[in-house]
Design an enzyme around this catalytic site. Structure first.
Site, PDB file in Angstrom:
ATOM      1  N   TRP A 189       0.901  -1.180   0.005  1.00 17.59           N
ATOM      2  CA  TRP A 189       0.029  -0.020  -0.047  1.00 17.59           C
ATOM      3  C   TRP A 189       0.887   1.178  -0.021  1.00 17.59           C
ATOM      4  O   TRP A 189       2.024   1.270   0.884  1.00 17.59           O
ATOM      5  CB  TRP A 189      -1.074   0.120   1.180  1.00 17.59           C
ATOM      6  CG  TRP A 189      -1.426   1.222   1.489  1.00 17.59           C
ATOM      7  CD1 TRP A 189      -0.882   2.446   2.454  1.00 17.59           C
ATOM      8  CD2 TRP A 189      -2.551   1.803   1.345  1.00 17.59           C
ATOM      9  NE1 TRP A 189      -1.858   3.377   2.225  1.00 17.59           N
ATOM     10  CE2 TRP A 189      -2.816   3.158   1.440  1.00 17.59           C
ATOM     11  CE3 TRP A 189      -3.926   1.371   0.457  1.00 17.59           C
ATOM     12  CZ2 TRP A 189      -4.132   3.779   1.564  1.00 17.59           C
ATOM     13  CZ3 TRP A 189      -4.964   2.052   0.294  1.00 17.59           C
ATOM     14  CH2 TRP A 189      -5.135   3.285   0.995  1.00 17.59           C
ATOM     15  N   MET A 190       0.487   2.370  -0.811  1.00 23.15           N
ATOM     16  CA  MET A 190       1.066   3.593  -0.700  1.00 23.15           C
ATOM     17  C   MET A 190       0.052   4.701  -0.605  1.00 23.15           C
ATOM     18  O   MET A 190      -1.160   4.690  -1.391  1.00 23.15           O
ATOM     19  CB  MET A 190       1.665   3.966  -1.907  1.00 23.15           C
ATOM     20  CG  MET A 190       2.095   5.322  -2.340  1.00 23.15           C
ATOM     21  SD  MET A 190       2.372   5.581  -4.195  1.00 23.15           S
ATOM     22  CE  MET A 190       4.244   4.979  -4.243  1.00 23.15           C
ATOM     23  N   ASP A 216       0.148   9.088   0.731  1.00 26.10           N
ATOM     24  CA  ASP A 216       0.788  10.506   0.678  1.00 26.10           C
ATOM     25  C   ASP A 216       1.949  10.228   0.181  1.00 26.10           C
ATOM     26  O   ASP A 216       2.971   9.546   0.981  1.00 26.10           O
ATOM     27  CB  ASP A 216       0.893  11.199   2.038  1.00 26.10           C
ATOM     28  CG  ASP A 216      -0.503  11.173   2.506  1.00 26.10           C
ATOM     29  OD1 ASP A 216      -1.644  10.907   2.143  1.00 26.10           O
ATOM     30  OD2 ASP A 216      -0.627  11.849   3.565  1.00 26.10           O
ATOM     31  N   PHE A 251       3.506   8.817  10.485  1.00 25.73           N
ATOM     32  CA  PHE A 251       2.953   9.497   9.461  1.00 25.73           C
ATOM     33  C   PHE A 251       3.692  10.458   8.765  1.00 25.73           C
ATOM     34  O   PHE A 251       4.696  10.764   8.715  1.00 25.73           O
ATOM     35  CB  PHE A 251       1.522  10.205  10.176  1.00 25.73           C
ATOM     36  CG  PHE A 251       0.239   9.347  10.312  1.00 25.73           C
ATOM     37  CD1 PHE A 251       0.770   7.948  10.443  1.00 25.73           C
ATOM     38  CD2 PHE A 251      -0.834   9.884  10.784  1.00 25.73           C
ATOM     39  CE1 PHE A 251      -0.433   7.051  10.623  1.00 25.73           C
ATOM     40  CE2 PHE A 251      -1.844   8.826  10.962  1.00 25.73           C
ATOM     41  CZ  PHE A 251      -1.732   7.559  10.874  1.00 25.73           C
ATOM     42  N   ARG A 265      -0.693  16.908  12.693  1.00 25.79           N
ATOM     43  CA  ARG A 265       0.224  16.189  11.757  1.00 25.79           C
ATOM     44  C   ARG A 265       0.840  16.841  10.645  1.00 25.79           C
ATOM     45  O   ARG A 265       0.202  17.981  10.264  1.00 25.79           O
ATOM     46  CB  ARG A 265      -0.487  14.947  11.613  1.00 25.79           C
ATOM     47  CG  ARG A 265      -1.765  15.020  10.579  1.00 25.79           C
ATOM     48  CD  ARG A 265      -2.420  13.785  10.543  1.00 25.79           C
ATOM     49  NE  ARG A 265      -3.766  13.751  10.006  1.00 25.79           N
ATOM     50  CZ  ARG A 265      -4.768  14.011  10.566  1.00 25.79           C
ATOM     51  NH1 ARG A 265      -4.968  13.650  11.883  1.00 25.79           N
ATOM     52  NH2 ARG A 265      -6.110  13.790  10.015  1.00 25.79           N
ATOM     53  N   GLU A 274      -5.303  18.522   6.054  1.00 27.46           N
ATOM     54  CA  GLU A 274      -3.971  17.838   5.992  1.00 27.46           C
ATOM     55  C   GLU A 274      -2.938  18.187   5.065  1.00 27.46           C
ATOM     56  O   GLU A 274      -3.133  19.084   4.316  1.00 27.46           O
ATOM     57  CB  GLU A 274      -4.479  16.121   5.775  1.00 27.46           C
ATOM     58  CG  GLU A 274      -5.607  15.573   6.663  1.00 27.46           C
ATOM     59  CD  GLU A 274      -5.786  14.155   6.465  1.00 27.46           C
ATOM     60  OE1 GLU A 274      -5.654  13.457   7.511  1.00 27.46           O
ATOM     61  OE2 GLU A 274      -6.168  13.835   5.268  1.00 27.46           O
TER      62      GLU A 274
HETATM   63  C1  FRU Z   1      -3.530  12.198   4.534  1.00 23.81           C
HETATM   64  C2  FRU Z   1      -2.942  11.592   5.817  1.00 23.81           C
HETATM   65  C3  FRU Z   1      -2.248  12.455   6.430  1.00 23.81           C
HETATM   66  C4  FRU Z   1      -1.356  11.414   7.614  1.00 23.81           C
HETATM   67  C5  FRU Z   1      -1.492  10.131   6.555  1.00 23.81           C
HETATM   68  C6  FRU Z   1      -1.595   8.793   7.102  1.00 23.81           C
HETATM   69  O1  FRU Z   1      -3.643  11.289   3.571  1.00 23.81           O
HETATM   70  O2  FRU Z   1      -4.199  11.262   6.471  1.00 23.81           O
HETATM   71  O3  FRU Z   1      -2.923  13.274   7.191  1.00 23.81           O
HETATM   72  O4  FRU Z   1      -0.367  11.961   7.976  1.00 23.81           O
HETATM   73  O5  FRU Z   1      -2.416  10.105   5.630  1.00 23.81           O
HETATM   74  O6  FRU Z   1      -1.237   7.641   6.377  1.00 23.81           O
END
Ligand code: FRU
Length: 513
Positions: A36-37, A39, A98, A167, A223
């Site tokens: 899985w990928m 961000d 994250f 985050r 985010e």
């Molecule tokens: C955005 C997000 C970020 C978080 C990451 C977790 O797509 O929700 O805010 O750091 O993905 O995988």
């Protein structure tokens, strides 16, 4: 010494990647080494190479305990995998490393800023996920987490800010040698805010100010912030959750927003002037940018969206792609995007047609035709394929009535087609991937508002096996969608309900021998 979790991730990706053939992946869009990928993370230029990390779960193709995967490139198009860079292996990040960013330290080491996630039980016995900002330093491939982590902890969040939604640090060094970090946070109004922290050495941080506030306008939590100056403007990119639609600009769910405004570098004040979606298609989120050595601001995003991840099959060996890197400009208060110019080096087999008449004599695409009897429209010899750079210009034919709908069908055969519908009378461009191999009831179409005079429109369409990126009118809007269509569906058809003139320049894109 690397941790057991990191070692296991590295062993797994090495063992599993051999099960994925080249044909199962796109040609030049980055996919996870295995599994899985989501961000893009730490997108940076370091010692002459582009490094791109990503949110990664190597063990299967679903979101899980987050690691950082890693790939390196010299031209932003040919990516080479490097071993997984970070694993959740410290007592402050055991439940996930994250998203975050990277920069170069004065001594030449790479610095990564990321969010550490830790599950805790609060005083009422409820499970919470505490998010803090952490650092790791290294040579670009192997990293050591900083002993002073977390460097920004929950008690450095201003009054009312959530400790669970805190985050995605964006770190950079200023020209005066001091450091800044933007972090996304949920404020007491339940929507996003972007916090600015500062440091003199990149390791000791203090809260500086609230840099931007959502005030419940664009979705809820924001985010993945990115901020830069471009063409005399300040540009803040964020990816909001829980958006409500607003005309054709924003759609429900997870979206992308570009805020353009003025920026005062002395007071570090950003004043918004305009807002727009970054991508008007289906699959784009969590974008990051870098500055290339020749001064171009280049952006890429996760070419997927949380609201449509259900499109994939848990048995897929990989899931998630990065978008094409795109060069950004600001013009007349709008964001312009173009595929990175490096792509033009890989154009082959040019085929050109000028002012071909597409006649409206009943040849229209019908989504409901029976397999086998479909005439999707006009085919042009030499114009087909699944990794293409296709320039298309359309206008109404002289002396004819303006057409209602022009359709370009890509990745098409008797069973499949992905359509771009152009409706000048309604100023609408619509992408539709219902017939693109999905077996799931997720979002398959999107519309964007594009004013057209006399039906005139210019598109540049990039196909790379399992995706389509449509750059409209020199990049004033982009619509991106992933496809699951079998590769043998490689036809391209043009159809119109009245007479229209069509010009096409097609190149194959050949990046890997
Ligand atoms: C955005 C997000 C970020 C978080 C990451 C977790 O797509 O929700 O805010 O750091 O993905 O995988």
């Amino acid at each position: 010494m690397i941790s057991q979790r990191l070692r296991k991730a590295r062993e797994t990706e090495e063992a599993f990647e051999t099960r994925i053939s080249m044909e199962q992946r796109p040609m030049f869009h980055l996919t996870p080494r295995t599994g899985w990928m989501n961000d893009p993370n730490g997108f940076t230029l370091y010692q002459g190479k582009y490094h791109l990390f990503y949110q990664y779960y190597p063990y299967n193709s679903s979101w899980g305990l987050m690691h950082w995967g890693h790939a390196v490139s010299e031209d932003l198009l040919h990516w080479e995998y490097a071993p997984a860079a970070l694993a959740p292996d410290e007592n402050y990040d055991l439940d996930g490393v994250f998203s975050g960013s990277a920069a170069e330290l004065p001594d030449g080491r790479m610095l990564i800023a990321y969010t550490g996630v830790l599950e805790e039980i609060d005083e009422d016995g409820l499970k919470i996920y505490r998010q803090t900002q952490c650092l790791a330093e290294g040579d670009g491939y192997n990293f050591k987490k900083y002993k002073g982590n977390p460097v920004i902890s929950s008690d450095m969040i201003p009054e009312g800010g959530s400790i669970q939604d805190f985050r995605d640090p964006k770190i950079w060094k200023r020209e005066d040698g001091t450091w800044r970090m933007l972090v996304a946070n949920r404020s007491s109004d339940d929507s996003g805010q972007i916090l600015l922290y500062r440091s003199t050495d990149a390791f000791h941080w203090e809260f500086h100010k609230i840099f931007a506030r959502n005030r419940n306008r664009f979705g809820k939590m924001w985010e993945c912030p990115d901020f830069f100056e471009l063409d005399g403007k300040g540009v803040l990119l964020v990816s909001p959750q829980d958006m409500l639609p607003s005309g054709f600009e924003y759609h429900n769910g997870n979206g992308t927003v570009c805020l353009i405004g003025s920026y005062d570098p002395v007071t570090e004040t950003f004043t918004e002037e305009t807002d727009q979606a970054v991508d008007y298609g289906i699959d784009f989120y969590a974008m990051q940018t870098i500055l290339s050595p020749d001064g171009r601001r280049i952006m890429l995003g996760w070419m997927q969206n949380w609201d449509t991840i259900g499109i994939h099959d848990a048995r897929d060996p990989w899931f998630g792609q990065m978008s094409l890197p795109r060069e950004l400009r600001i013009q007349d208060g709008r964001l312009l995007q173009k595929p990175v110019r490096e792509l033009e080096n890989f154009r082959k087999n040019k085929v050109e047609y000028h002012h071909v008449r597409v006649t409206g004599d009943g040849i229209t695409t019908s989504a409901y035709s029976e397999p086998g009897d479909v005439t999707r429209g006009l085919q042009l010899p030499g114009v087909s394929g699944r990794y293409l750079d296709l320039e298309v210009e359309i206008e109404k034919a002289d002396g004819e009535e303006l057409f209602n709908k022009f359709t370009i069908s890509l990745a098409a055969n008797e069973n499949y087609h992905t359509d771009i519908g152009i409706r000048p009378k309604e100023s609408i461009v619509k992408i539709d991937r219902k017939f693109s191999g999905s077996r799931r009831a997720v979002i398959h179409q999107r519309r964007a508002q594009v004013p057209m005079q006399e039906g005139r429109i210019k598109l540049r369409i990039i196909l790379d096996r399992y995706s389509m990126e449509v750059f409209i009118n020199d990049g004033t809007m982009v619509m991106t969608a992933t496809l699951r269509t079998t590769l043998s569906a490689d036809g391209i058809y043009f159809a119109c309900d009245k007479d229209a003139l069509l010009s096409v320049t097609k190149y194959d894109l050949e990046l890997k021998s």
